[in-house]
Design a protein around this motif. Sequence first.
Motif, PDB file in Angstrom:
ATOM      1  N   THR A  86       0.825  -1.130   0.103  1.00 52.09           N
ATOM      2  CA  THR A  86      -0.089   0.061  -0.005  1.00 52.09           C
ATOM      3  C   THR A  86       0.738   1.251   0.015  1.00 52.09           C
ATOM      4  O   THR A  86       0.399   2.414   0.023  1.00 52.09           O
ATOM      5  N   ASP A  87       2.311   1.262  -0.163  1.00 55.60           N
ATOM      6  CA  ASP A  87       2.912   2.601  -0.276  1.00 55.60           C
ATOM      7  C   ASP A  87       2.571   3.400  -1.367  1.00 55.60           C
ATOM      8  O   ASP A  87       2.579   4.509  -1.312  1.00 55.60           O
ATOM      9  N   VAL A  88       1.959   2.375  -2.501  1.00 48.19           N
ATOM     10  CA  VAL A  88       1.688   3.514  -3.511  1.00 48.19           C
ATOM     11  C   VAL A  88       0.322   4.353  -3.112  1.00 48.19           C
ATOM     12  O   VAL A  88       0.291   5.480  -3.729  1.00 48.19           O
ATOM     13  N   LEU A  89      -0.411   4.115  -2.134  1.00 42.93           N
ATOM     14  CA  LEU A  89      -1.282   5.235  -1.625  1.00 42.93           C
ATOM     15  C   LEU A  89      -0.829   6.508  -1.177  1.00 42.93           C
ATOM     16  O   LEU A  89      -1.510   7.483  -1.021  1.00 42.93           O
ATOM     17  N   LEU A  90       0.581   6.254  -0.523  1.00 35.07           N
ATOM     18  CA  LEU A  90       1.079   7.380   0.049  1.00 35.07           C
ATOM     19  C   LEU A  90       1.436   8.416  -0.974  1.00 35.07           C
ATOM     20  O   LEU A  90       1.699   9.533  -0.603  1.00 35.07           O
ATOM     21  N   HIS A  91       1.653   8.012  -2.225  1.00 34.19           N
ATOM     22  CA  HIS A  91       1.601   9.016  -3.119  1.00 34.19           C
ATOM     23  C   HIS A  91       0.547   9.320  -4.064  1.00 34.19           C
ATOM     24  O   HIS A  91       0.234   9.985  -5.103  1.00 34.19           O
ATOM     25  N   GLN A  92      -0.820   9.077  -3.506  1.00 34.66           N
ATOM     26  CA  GLN A  92      -2.095   9.324  -4.003  1.00 34.66           C
ATOM     27  C   GLN A  92      -2.859   9.845  -2.845  1.00 34.66           C
ATOM     28  O   GLN A  92      -3.830   9.331  -2.357  1.00 34.66           O
ATOM     29  N   PRO A  93      -2.707  11.151  -2.729  1.00 36.66           N
ATOM     30  CA  PRO A  93      -3.358  11.716  -1.679  1.00 36.66           C
ATOM     31  C   PRO A  93      -4.866  11.886  -1.464  1.00 36.66           C
ATOM     32  O   PRO A  93      -5.476  12.084  -0.323  1.00 36.66           O
ATOM     33  N   ARG A  94      -5.417  11.556  -2.751  1.00 37.23           N
ATOM     34  CA  ARG A  94      -6.887  11.823  -2.932  1.00 37.23           C
ATOM     35  C   ARG A  94      -7.487  10.416  -2.547  1.00 37.23           C
ATOM     36  O   ARG A  94      -8.756  10.143  -2.524  1.00 37.23           O
ATOM     37  N   PHE A  95      -6.771   9.091  -2.571  1.00 38.15           N
ATOM     38  CA  PHE A  95      -7.426   8.006  -2.497  1.00 38.15           C
ATOM     39  C   PHE A  95      -7.169   7.356  -0.952  1.00 38.15           C
ATOM     40  O   PHE A  95      -5.752   7.568  -0.439  1.00 38.15           O
ATOM     41  N   ASP A 111      -1.347  -2.160  13.205  1.00 40.72           N
ATOM     42  CA  ASP A 111      -0.101  -1.564  13.068  1.00 40.72           C
ATOM     43  C   ASP A 111       0.086  -0.886  11.882  1.00 40.72           C
ATOM     44  O   ASP A 111       0.505   0.241  11.645  1.00 40.72           O
ATOM     45  N   ARG A 112      -0.350  -1.527  10.681  1.00 45.87           N
ATOM     46  CA  ARG A 112       0.208  -1.158   9.360  1.00 45.87           C
ATOM     47  C   ARG A 112      -0.995   0.114   8.980  1.00 45.87           C
ATOM     48  O   ARG A 112      -0.506   0.844   8.423  1.00 45.87           O
ATOM     49  N   LEU A 113      -2.080  -0.056   9.578  1.00 44.90           N
ATOM     50  CA  LEU A 113      -2.922   1.323   9.268  1.00 44.90           C
ATOM     51  C   LEU A 113      -2.631   2.476  10.006  1.00 44.90           C
ATOM     52  O   LEU A 113      -2.783   3.519   9.861  1.00 44.90           O
ATOM     53  N   ARG A 114      -1.899   2.101  11.296  1.00 40.86           N
ATOM     54  CA  ARG A 114      -1.337   3.187  12.147  1.00 40.86           C
ATOM     55  C   ARG A 114      -0.508   3.896  11.220  1.00 40.86           C
ATOM     56  O   ARG A 114      -0.222   5.278  11.312  1.00 40.86           O
ATOM     57  N   GLN A 115       0.489   2.926  10.661  1.00 41.85           N
ATOM     58  CA  GLN A 115       1.522   3.680   9.962  1.00 41.85           C
ATOM     59  C   GLN A 115       0.961   4.476   8.780  1.00 41.85           C
ATOM     60  O   GLN A 115       1.777   5.645   8.465  1.00 41.85           O
ATOM     61  N   LEU A 116      -0.077   4.040   8.036  1.00 41.32           N
ATOM     62  CA  LEU A 116      -0.488   4.698   6.883  1.00 41.32           C
ATOM     63  C   LEU A 116      -1.172   5.991   7.386  1.00 41.32           C
ATOM     64  O   LEU A 116      -1.001   7.031   6.505  1.00 41.32           O
ATOM     65  N   ALA A 117      -1.756   6.131   8.455  1.00 42.39           N
ATOM     66  CA  ALA A 117      -2.569   7.140   8.977  1.00 42.39           C
ATOM     67  C   ALA A 117      -1.513   8.301   9.429  1.00 42.39           C
ATOM     68  O   ALA A 117      -1.653   9.570   9.025  1.00 42.39           O
ATOM     69  N   GLN A 118      -0.212   7.945  10.082  1.00 38.03           N
ATOM     70  CA  GLN A 118       0.754   8.783  10.298  1.00 38.03           C
ATOM     71  C   GLN A 118       1.407   9.440   9.269  1.00 38.03           C
ATOM     72  O   GLN A 118       1.856  10.524   9.312  1.00 38.03           O
ATOM     73  N   ARG A 119       1.193   8.902   8.037  1.00 41.92           N
ATOM     74  CA  ARG A 119       2.054   9.353   6.933  1.00 41.92           C
ATOM     75  C   ARG A 119       1.069   9.710   5.872  1.00 41.92           C
ATOM     76  O   ARG A 119       1.135  10.202   4.800  1.00 41.92           O
ATOM     77  N   VAL A 145      -8.398   7.106  12.323  1.00 40.84           N
ATOM     78  CA  VAL A 145      -9.587   7.260  10.987  1.00 40.84           C
ATOM     79  C   VAL A 145      -9.662   8.779  11.109  1.00 40.84           C
ATOM     80  O   VAL A 145      -9.904   9.240  12.076  1.00 40.84           O
ATOM     81  N   GLN A 146      -9.881   9.189   9.762  1.00 38.17           N
ATOM     82  CA  GLN A 146     -10.473  10.544   9.595  1.00 38.17           C
ATOM     83  C   GLN A 146     -12.109  10.680   9.359  1.00 38.17           C
ATOM     84  O   GLN A 146     -12.702  11.586   9.478  1.00 38.17           O
TER      85      GLN A 146
END
Length: 417
Positions: A86-95, A111-119, A145-146
């Motif tokens: 899912t690192d690809v999502l970090l370059h797609q801020p609208r997704f 833990d993975r979701l927490r990392q994604l949220a923090q980034r 979550v937002q």
Amino acid sequence: MSANPGPSQPPAPALAGQPLPVVRIPMLDQDRQLFAYELVFQLGATDTAELMHRLLATLTDGTLSGLVRGSRTFLNLTREILLEQTDVLLHQPRFGVIVQPQAADDLELLDRLRQLAQRGCLLLLDAGDSPLHGSARLEALLQMVQFVRLDASRLEPDDLLERSQRLHERGIWVIAGQVDDHATYQRCLALPLHAIQGRYLFLPEKVDVPVLTANRLSILRLMRTLTENNPGPVELGEIIRDDAVLSFKLLSCVNSAYFALPRQFKSVQQAAIYFGVTRMRNWIYTMALGGMDDRPPELLRAALIRAQMCERLAEADGLPRDRRELAFTVGLFSLLDTLMCVPMETILEQLPLAREIVEALVEKRGPYAALLDQVHAWECGMLSGQTPQRIQRLASIYLESTQWADQVYAHADVQPH
């Protein structure tokens, strides 16, 4: 009113390989403007792992962003994809990612979701009717979550109110899902919600005494004039000659680079001679309905997608051009009662349409009704019994129709300077 009226048009990038079998489902804000899309996958066309990898590829090459017009979009991704790629999502801020409540019991995924949220990745908790407050297991999700989506069809009104208020006070944006009737929709308007999602958008509102506004009455009169006395190219030009805005929209769309026509048309008469009267009449219907600025834009986009899908399905069935163009009219008019806020029977009494169109829209029978049924099944994901090849074919038609509808709507909605 085909997307390929003359010379071939540029192919959609999404169709370079097999198209993704997805449907975009809108979420609207309280002003009925687009808040976000949810992309729902049509299962059965391929195995889930392959589908997820194709999804990531379309995220990377920008195809998926084109499908949703760069809008905020939420995706359901598998646990395996979330953990691994899912690192690809970090370059797609609208997704963003839709998270299920059971993720709270999966420490590795949590833990993975927490990392994604923090980034900065967008996370939407699809809470449904699960108890949220007082639940230690879900608190970890609520802290990252937002967005939270609540199931308006399963929660009692008071419970929906309480939950949405509590989440709102925490700074979490709340979405009401499964809003499938107008009574529920009206209740949702009084809640602290950021978006509303459901089938209500495509259903006509029930009113005791239907009243056509001046704008809708004008559009209906135009439609009647277009269908009476079988006008030819010259008559079509004369019908809309004095409507500068409509003429501008029509010629702007027809002459756009999207259709790559061999020459620019300077009049409706010229365009009608080139395309044919029935097709040009469908274009005028489309541009006229685009002037209804009191209706949700996503509603007209949905009508345009249906229209193009019906025509493409008719083409796949081998129907001749005139029958395909009637299929387009059926798809476009299938939401006419919702657009006009008047019962379908009342509207069609004012329009001298072909009997087959009336049968499809009112009596739900005949060959065009069968085409509409296929479109409805695609929209709702009711594809049991369909072969993978058939689902892929529908996916291709849907994606092409969506691209076409977005292009045409951009012209129908524009105002001349």
